[in-house]
Design a protein around this motif. Sequence first.
Motif, short mmCIF file in Angstrom:
data_model
loop_
_atom_site.label_atom_id
_atom_site.label_comp_id
_atom_site.label_asym_id
_atom_site.label_seq_id
_atom_site.Cartn_x
_atom_site.Cartn_y
_atom_site.Cartn_z
N LEU A 17 -0.28 9.77 10.58
CA LEU A 17 0.75 10.05 11.58
C LEU A 17 0.36 9.37 12.89
O LEU A 17 -0.82 9.30 13.24
CB LEU A 17 0.89 11.55 11.82
CG LEU A 17 1.23 12.44 10.62
CD1 LEU A 17 1.47 13.87 11.09
CD2 LEU A 17 2.44 11.92 9.87
N THR A 18 1.34 8.86 13.60
CA THR A 18 1.09 8.26 14.91
C THR A 18 1.76 9.12 15.99
O THR A 18 2.63 9.93 15.71
CB THR A 18 1.64 6.83 14.97
OG1 THR A 18 3.04 6.83 14.65
CG2 THR A 18 0.90 5.94 13.98
N ASN A 19 1.31 8.91 17.23
CA ASN A 19 1.79 9.74 18.36
C ASN A 19 1.69 11.22 18.02
O ASN A 19 2.59 12.02 18.32
CB ASN A 19 3.24 9.39 18.73
CG ASN A 19 3.38 7.97 19.23
OD1 ASN A 19 2.49 7.46 19.91
ND2 ASN A 19 4.47 7.31 18.88
N ALA A 20 0.60 11.58 17.39
CA ALA A 20 0.45 12.94 16.87
C ALA A 20 0.00 13.92 17.95
O ALA A 20 -0.80 13.58 18.82
CB ALA A 20 -0.54 12.95 15.72
N LEU A 21 0.53 15.13 17.86
CA LEU A 21 0.06 16.27 18.64
C LEU A 21 -0.49 17.29 17.68
O LEU A 21 0.07 17.51 16.60
CB LEU A 21 1.21 16.91 19.43
CG LEU A 21 1.69 16.27 20.72
CD1 LEU A 21 2.85 17.09 21.29
CD2 LEU A 21 0.57 16.17 21.74
N VAL A 31 0.80 20.41 13.21
CA VAL A 31 0.67 18.97 13.44
C VAL A 31 2.06 18.37 13.57
O VAL A 31 2.94 18.62 12.73
CB VAL A 31 -0.09 18.29 12.28
CG1 VAL A 31 -0.20 16.79 12.53
CG2 VAL A 31 -1.47 18.92 12.11
N MET A 32 2.27 17.59 14.63
CA MET A 32 3.54 16.91 14.87
C MET A 32 3.26 15.43 15.09
O MET A 32 2.27 15.07 15.74
CB MET A 32 4.22 17.48 16.12
CG MET A 32 4.54 18.95 16.05
SD MET A 32 4.54 19.77 17.68
CE MET A 32 2.77 20.11 17.88
N GLY A 33 4.11 14.58 14.55
CA GLY A 33 3.93 13.15 14.77
C GLY A 33 4.90 12.32 13.96
O GLY A 33 5.75 12.85 13.24
N GLY A 38 8.40 6.17 9.90
CA GLY A 38 9.04 6.23 11.22
C GLY A 38 9.78 7.51 11.49
O GLY A 38 10.37 7.66 12.57
N ASP A 39 9.77 8.45 10.55
CA ASP A 39 10.44 9.73 10.76
C ASP A 39 9.49 10.74 11.40
O ASP A 39 8.28 10.76 11.11
CB ASP A 39 10.95 10.30 9.42
CG ASP A 39 12.09 9.50 8.85
OD1 ASP A 39 12.78 8.82 9.64
OD2 ASP A 39 12.29 9.54 7.61
#
Length: 245
Positions: A17-21, A31-33, A38-39
């Motif tokens: 995952l990219t731009n993950a929080l 986990v969010m990202g 790209g979704d």
Amino acid sequence: MEFIVPMGRLSLGGRVLTNALLSISNKYLFVMGMGPDGDYEEHLIEVSSGEAAGIIEAGIDYLTELMGVLDLLLVGLGHELGAELTLKSLPQDPIPRVINWLSTHEGYLNTLGNAWRRLLDGARIGRVDYRLRGRDAVYVIYSGNNITLNLVAEPVVKPLIELTTYTEGKATGVVRVRVGEDVVAKVDLRSFSAFTLLAQIDDQDLRNLPPQLSTKLGEAYPIIMDHVGKLMGIIRGRLSYGENT
């Protein structure tokens, strides 16, 4: 309490995952990202699971650095409020270290919250409805007792800080951080997070508050900014290297 941390790239189940929080509580990791396609994705993981252990273990050096700076921030602010903190030692194992730290840090916040409420009630601010200018950048380190380092990595630019009180004696009310029509943060006036936000009011507007408050808030600001600088350095180091947890 939740500990919300920008992670950049994060490996989850063999996918990146990219731009993950990452949000850590004593029961779950959230986990969010952005997934490889790209979704936007969200994943809720029990903290007792092997998957959670892998995420925490891989990021423990980064998390420990952030935890240390946050503890020292509260030590410095506690000194200003007359609430001296003695930091507790933590377990060496990654999961117990982070979970134990969440509990002890929340205890520190409660201690400083008590000191803030004594100061607040002693100032007898009365009923007010202020819209005060924030600094050029306002850092929402805490929202309630949650740690929101995503709003340190991306501070609120030139907001209004609104202070509304409802009572004459014991001070009750809310503090909001607003940009245009959007309220970015809203916290209980009696929470310690309100102290950290009010300390970031522009110097001229800070004079609208009673001297007992404005003096302490003014003294807190450089302490907050010193530790914000350290937190941002750690976060930027992580993000710039594109760490894969």
